[in-house]
Write a protein that holds these residues in place. Sequence first.
Motif, PDB file in Angstrom:
ATOM      1  N   TYR A 399       0.722  -1.314  -0.083  1.00  0.00           N
ATOM      2  CA  TYR A 399       0.023  -0.013  -0.103  1.00  0.00           C
ATOM      3  C   TYR A 399       1.033   1.261  -0.030  1.00  0.00           C
ATOM      4  O   TYR A 399       0.728   2.215  -0.635  1.00  0.00           O
ATOM      5  CB  TYR A 399      -0.864  -0.261   1.100  1.00  0.00           C
ATOM      6  N   LEU A 400       1.795   1.305   0.997  1.00  0.00           N
ATOM      7  CA  LEU A 400       2.487   2.646   1.008  1.00  0.00           C
ATOM      8  C   LEU A 400       3.499   2.665  -0.391  1.00  0.00           C
ATOM      9  O   LEU A 400       3.662   3.915  -0.613  1.00  0.00           O
ATOM     10  CB  LEU A 400       3.504   2.593   2.144  1.00  0.00           C
ATOM     11  N   ASP A 401       4.028   1.621  -0.796  1.00  0.00           N
ATOM     12  CA  ASP A 401       4.892   1.704  -2.105  1.00  0.00           C
ATOM     13  C   ASP A 401       3.818   2.213  -3.196  1.00  0.00           C
ATOM     14  O   ASP A 401       4.496   3.210  -4.001  1.00  0.00           O
ATOM     15  CB  ASP A 401       5.511   0.393  -2.471  1.00  0.00           C
ATOM     16  N   THR A 402       2.596   1.776  -3.082  1.00  0.00           N
ATOM     17  CA  THR A 402       1.695   2.089  -4.384  1.00  0.00           C
ATOM     18  C   THR A 402       1.375   3.652  -4.100  1.00  0.00           C
ATOM     19  O   THR A 402       1.453   4.443  -5.005  1.00  0.00           O
ATOM     20  CB  THR A 402       0.505   1.297  -3.941  1.00  0.00           C
ATOM     21  N   GLN A 403       1.272   4.155  -2.948  1.00  0.00           N
ATOM     22  CA  GLN A 403       1.133   5.812  -2.757  1.00  0.00           C
ATOM     23  C   GLN A 403       2.164   6.727  -3.041  1.00  0.00           C
ATOM     24  O   GLN A 403       1.756   7.502  -3.864  1.00  0.00           O
ATOM     25  CB  GLN A 403       0.701   5.839  -1.290  1.00  0.00           C
ATOM     26  N   LEU A 404       3.264   6.125  -3.009  1.00  0.00           N
ATOM     27  CA  LEU A 404       4.458   6.741  -3.368  1.00  0.00           C
ATOM     28  C   LEU A 404       4.534   6.824  -5.047  1.00  0.00           C
ATOM     29  O   LEU A 404       4.780   8.117  -5.680  1.00  0.00           O
ATOM     30  CB  LEU A 404       5.909   6.265  -3.095  1.00  0.00           C
ATOM     31  N   LYS A 405       4.129   5.806  -5.627  1.00  0.00           N
ATOM     32  CA  LYS A 405       4.134   5.721  -7.195  1.00  0.00           C
ATOM     33  C   LYS A 405       2.849   6.710  -7.700  1.00  0.00           C
ATOM     34  O   LYS A 405       3.065   7.217  -8.908  1.00  0.00           O
ATOM     35  CB  LYS A 405       3.778   4.379  -7.768  1.00  0.00           C
ATOM     36  N   ILE A 406       1.811   7.003  -6.999  1.00  0.00           N
ATOM     37  CA  ILE A 406       0.797   7.572  -7.312  1.00  0.00           C
ATOM     38  C   ILE A 406       0.537   9.062  -6.845  1.00  0.00           C
ATOM     39  O   ILE A 406      -0.198   9.696  -6.955  1.00  0.00           O
ATOM     40  CB  ILE A 406      -0.764   6.886  -7.305  1.00  0.00           C
ATOM     41  N   GLN A 407       1.898   9.460  -6.077  1.00  0.00           N
ATOM     42  CA  GLN A 407       1.636  10.728  -5.377  1.00  0.00           C
ATOM     43  C   GLN A 407       1.650  11.848  -6.446  1.00  0.00           C
ATOM     44  O   GLN A 407       0.833  13.047  -5.906  1.00  0.00           O
ATOM     45  CB  GLN A 407       3.071  10.975  -4.820  1.00  0.00           C
ATOM     46  N   VAL A 408       2.123  11.969  -7.560  1.00  0.00           N
ATOM     47  CA  VAL A 408       1.846  12.933  -8.442  1.00  0.00           C
ATOM     48  C   VAL A 408       0.532  13.324  -8.775  1.00  0.00           C
ATOM     49  O   VAL A 408       0.017  14.584  -8.890  1.00  0.00           O
ATOM     50  CB  VAL A 408       2.553  12.605  -9.885  1.00  0.00           C
ATOM     51  N   HIS A 409      -0.450  12.344  -8.590  1.00  0.00           N
ATOM     52  CA  HIS A 409      -2.151  12.553  -8.947  1.00  0.00           C
ATOM     53  C   HIS A 409      -2.478  13.345  -7.884  1.00  0.00           C
ATOM     54  O   HIS A 409      -3.589  14.326  -7.783  1.00  0.00           O
ATOM     55  CB  HIS A 409      -2.659  11.076  -9.250  1.00  0.00           C
ATOM     56  N   PHE A 410      -1.890  13.069  -6.697  1.00  0.00           N
ATOM     57  CA  PHE A 410      -2.335  14.086  -5.306  1.00  0.00           C
ATOM     58  C   PHE A 410      -2.199  15.522  -5.290  1.00  0.00           C
ATOM     59  O   PHE A 410      -2.641  16.431  -4.862  1.00  0.00           O
ATOM     60  CB  PHE A 410      -1.804  13.389  -4.137  1.00  0.00           C
ATOM     61  N   LEU A 411      -0.773  15.566  -6.466  1.00  0.00           N
ATOM     62  CA  LEU A 411      -0.499  17.264  -6.533  1.00  0.00           C
ATOM     63  C   LEU A 411      -1.793  17.922  -7.353  1.00  0.00           C
ATOM     64  O   LEU A 411      -1.886  18.761  -7.205  1.00  0.00           O
ATOM     65  CB  LEU A 411       0.657  17.085  -7.289  1.00  0.00           C
ATOM     66  N   MET A 412      -2.023  17.014  -8.417  1.00  0.00           N
ATOM     67  CA  MET A 412      -3.242  17.286  -9.022  1.00  0.00           C
ATOM     68  C   MET A 412      -4.459  17.547  -8.444  1.00  0.00           C
ATOM     69  O   MET A 412      -5.296  18.510  -8.532  1.00  0.00           O
ATOM     70  CB  MET A 412      -3.451  16.505 -10.472  1.00  0.00           C
ATOM     71  N   LEU A 413      -4.628  16.548  -7.263  1.00  0.00           N
ATOM     72  CA  LEU A 413      -5.956  16.761  -6.547  1.00  0.00           C
ATOM     73  C   LEU A 413      -5.904  18.264  -5.613  1.00  0.00           C
ATOM     74  O   LEU A 413      -7.051  18.673  -5.477  1.00  0.00           O
ATOM     75  CB  LEU A 413      -5.705  15.619  -5.685  1.00  0.00           C
ATOM     76  N   VAL A 414      -4.687  18.192  -5.027  1.00  0.00           N
ATOM     77  CA  VAL A 414      -4.737  19.358  -4.159  1.00  0.00           C
ATOM     78  C   VAL A 414      -4.804  20.672  -5.020  1.00  0.00           C
ATOM     79  O   VAL A 414      -5.371  21.681  -4.729  1.00  0.00           O
ATOM     80  CB  VAL A 414      -3.239  19.426  -3.487  1.00  0.00           C
ATOM     81  N   ALA A 415      -4.277  20.755  -6.329  1.00  0.00           N
ATOM     82  CA  ALA A 415      -4.458  22.017  -7.125  1.00  0.00           C
ATOM     83  C   ALA A 415      -5.780  22.135  -7.520  1.00  0.00           C
ATOM     84  O   ALA A 415      -6.531  23.307  -7.708  1.00  0.00           O
ATOM     85  CB  ALA A 415      -3.465  21.811  -8.210  1.00  0.00           C
ATOM     86  N   THR A 416      -6.551  21.018  -8.002  1.00  0.00           N
ATOM     87  CA  THR A 416      -7.719  21.208  -8.567  1.00  0.00           C
ATOM     88  C   THR A 416      -8.877  21.519  -7.317  1.00  0.00           C
ATOM     89  O   THR A 416      -9.793  22.298  -7.412  1.00  0.00           O
ATOM     90  CB  THR A 416      -8.171  20.223  -9.372  1.00  0.00           C
ATOM     91  N   GLY A 417      -8.589  20.797  -6.120  1.00  0.00           N
ATOM     92  CA  GLY A 417      -9.363  20.955  -4.899  1.00  0.00           C
ATOM     93  C   GLY A 417      -9.097  22.459  -4.567  1.00  0.00           C
ATOM     94  O   GLY A 417     -10.180  22.986  -4.197  1.00  0.00           O
ATOM     95  N   SER A 418      -7.992  23.014  -4.841  1.00  0.00           N
ATOM     96  CA  SER A 418      -7.970  24.456  -4.383  1.00  0.00           C
ATOM     97  C   SER A 418      -8.801  25.359  -5.377  1.00  0.00           C
ATOM     98  O   SER A 418      -9.145  26.256  -4.811  1.00  0.00           O
ATOM     99  CB  SER A 418      -6.437  24.893  -4.536  1.00  0.00           C
ATOM    100  N   LEU A 419      -8.904  25.027  -6.449  1.00  0.00           N
ATOM    101  CA  LEU A 419      -9.607  25.839  -7.360  1.00  0.00           C
ATOM    102  C   LEU A 419     -11.089  25.593  -7.177  1.00  0.00           C
ATOM    103  O   LEU A 419     -11.788  26.558  -7.138  1.00  0.00           O
ATOM    104  CB  LEU A 419      -9.271  25.183  -8.897  1.00  0.00           C
ATOM    105  N   PHE A 420     -11.410  24.467  -6.639  1.00  0.00           N
ATOM    106  CA  PHE A 420     -12.939  24.246  -6.281  1.00  0.00           C
ATOM    107  C   PHE A 420     -13.058  24.858  -4.932  1.00  0.00           C
ATOM    108  O   PHE A 420     -14.140  25.393  -4.912  1.00  0.00           O
ATOM    109  CB  PHE A 420     -13.217  22.716  -6.241  1.00  0.00           C
ATOM    110  N   ALA A 421     -12.290  24.975  -4.141  1.00  0.00           N
ATOM    111  CA  ALA A 421     -12.335  25.571  -2.795  1.00  0.00           C
ATOM    112  C   ALA A 421     -12.495  27.423  -3.079  1.00  0.00           C
ATOM    113  O   ALA A 421     -13.227  27.919  -2.342  1.00  0.00           O
ATOM    114  CB  ALA A 421     -11.322  25.558  -1.776  1.00  0.00           C
ATOM    115  N   LEU A 422     -11.692  27.811  -3.940  1.00  0.00           N
ATOM    116  CA  LEU A 422     -11.851  29.003  -4.681  1.00  0.00           C
ATOM    117  C   LEU A 422     -13.170  29.445  -4.736  1.00  0.00           C
ATOM    118  O   LEU A 422     -13.765  30.658  -4.707  1.00  0.00           O
ATOM    119  CB  LEU A 422     -10.874  29.548  -5.664  1.00  0.00           C
ATOM    120  N   GLY A 423     -13.908  28.525  -5.705  1.00  0.00           N
ATOM    121  CA  GLY A 423     -15.134  28.726  -6.410  1.00  0.00           C
ATOM    122  C   GLY A 423     -16.204  28.686  -5.079  1.00  0.00           C
ATOM    123  O   GLY A 423     -17.232  29.576  -4.976  1.00  0.00           O
TER     124      GLY A 423
END
Length: 457
Positions: A399-423
């Motif tokens: 599980y933890l090794d997998t999370q490291l591999k997909i971490q880049v998607h959470f950068l996008m999640l935080v970025a788009t989530g911030s856009l949503f939060a701004l709205g």
Amino acid sequence: MRYKSQSVAYWYFAIAMVLFGLQLVFGLLSAAKYLGPDPLLNILPFDVTKTIHTNLLIVWVLTGFMGATYWMVPDESRTELYSTKLAYFQLGLWTVMGVTAVIGYLFGYGTGNKLLEQPLPHKIVIVICMLIFLYNIGMTIKKSGRFTTTEGVLLLGLGSAAVLYLPALLHYENYVVSIYYRWWTIHLWVEGVWEMIQGGFLAYLLIRLSGADREVMEKWLYVIVGLVFIAGIIGTAHHYYWVGVPTYWLPIGGFFSALEPVALVGMAMYAYYAMRRSGLAHPNKLALHWTIGSALFTMFGAGLLGLAHTFPSVNKWTHGTLITAMHGHAAFYGAYAMIILAMITYAMPSITRRENVDGTSLGYWAFWLQLAGMFGMTLSFGTAGIGQVYLERILGMGYLDTQLKIQVHFLMLVATGSLFALGVGMFIYDFFRFPPRLNVDDHEPGTATTGAVRPGL
């Protein structure tokens, strides 16, 4: 505002907006914890922030439902609310329950039953609040002597939501049994009777915003009720993959659960074409954006993504992964958040001192930023979930090794989530920057017209 007691809705909407904002704070905090070292690990661990995030969702949506009902029922019944004192007492009790529950979660005080973590005393308060609410609404309709199909579907949905909460009051020693009955509340809420509530609000808004014929709109409500009782109840089985029920329930549950939003989209399409044909133009175009957007995003999040995710041959791999988060965020936002925001936007020119009925430029920015942000969050969860399923459940990576591999998607999640939060922040600011209007208007602002008010709406 036709009736003075409709001003009660403002305070429910205000509390809902505050809770919505808090939900986003804890949601972004939860997402950020996937990105690396967590300085708040010993103060606000992930399990606490996620619990608060998901439970604030339930509380603010229910608060919004109550406020929207207190706005809609006097308007439909053409009478003042039975008791504003009861409505304010209920709001105070409900707010205290919500605040103390969140404080309790910070100290680990909860049941551990996902989305139903409220301790028993809080659950009893929830039941009391719902009884007060249903009594107040029921007496308002009774004293008016006018009972529309739109009100009937809304009241049936609200009453059923209260009844289906009762299994959550019981404690089960067996975890599998507990999860089984938890879906009787959660699934039959969010994919059943809450859709009846959404249908009631949607019909009310479409009748007033599009000038569509009430009789036709209410016939669509009968279709919604039928699909809820057939598709919603049978569709519960798509959650049964891991709880040991016979396997024949799995394809049946996956198929029927995807049928639930169809009638809502059909209703919105009919209203849109009816408005185009008749030439009726409602000045509150922003409310129409939210209304049509709710129906379409419901079809996308609950319908399309639900079908793609819950079909058994897929669900056996995706169950409990970030694919679930993809479906859940899009479905909840489209079906429930957007319809509440639509009701608030429709009521704002009446319950606040905003003069612009059409909607402010800030309001339009809030609409499009939220849509863009939520669509981006959906894609981020989806791509992360696909990677998680492949690496963790097919290749067998930890599980933890997998999370490291997909971490880049959470950068996008935080970025788009911030856009949503701004709205969302823009919407909340746009709501609070105008003081409430507590007096009855001489005329209801924003009536659909072609130069003259259409009677009987």
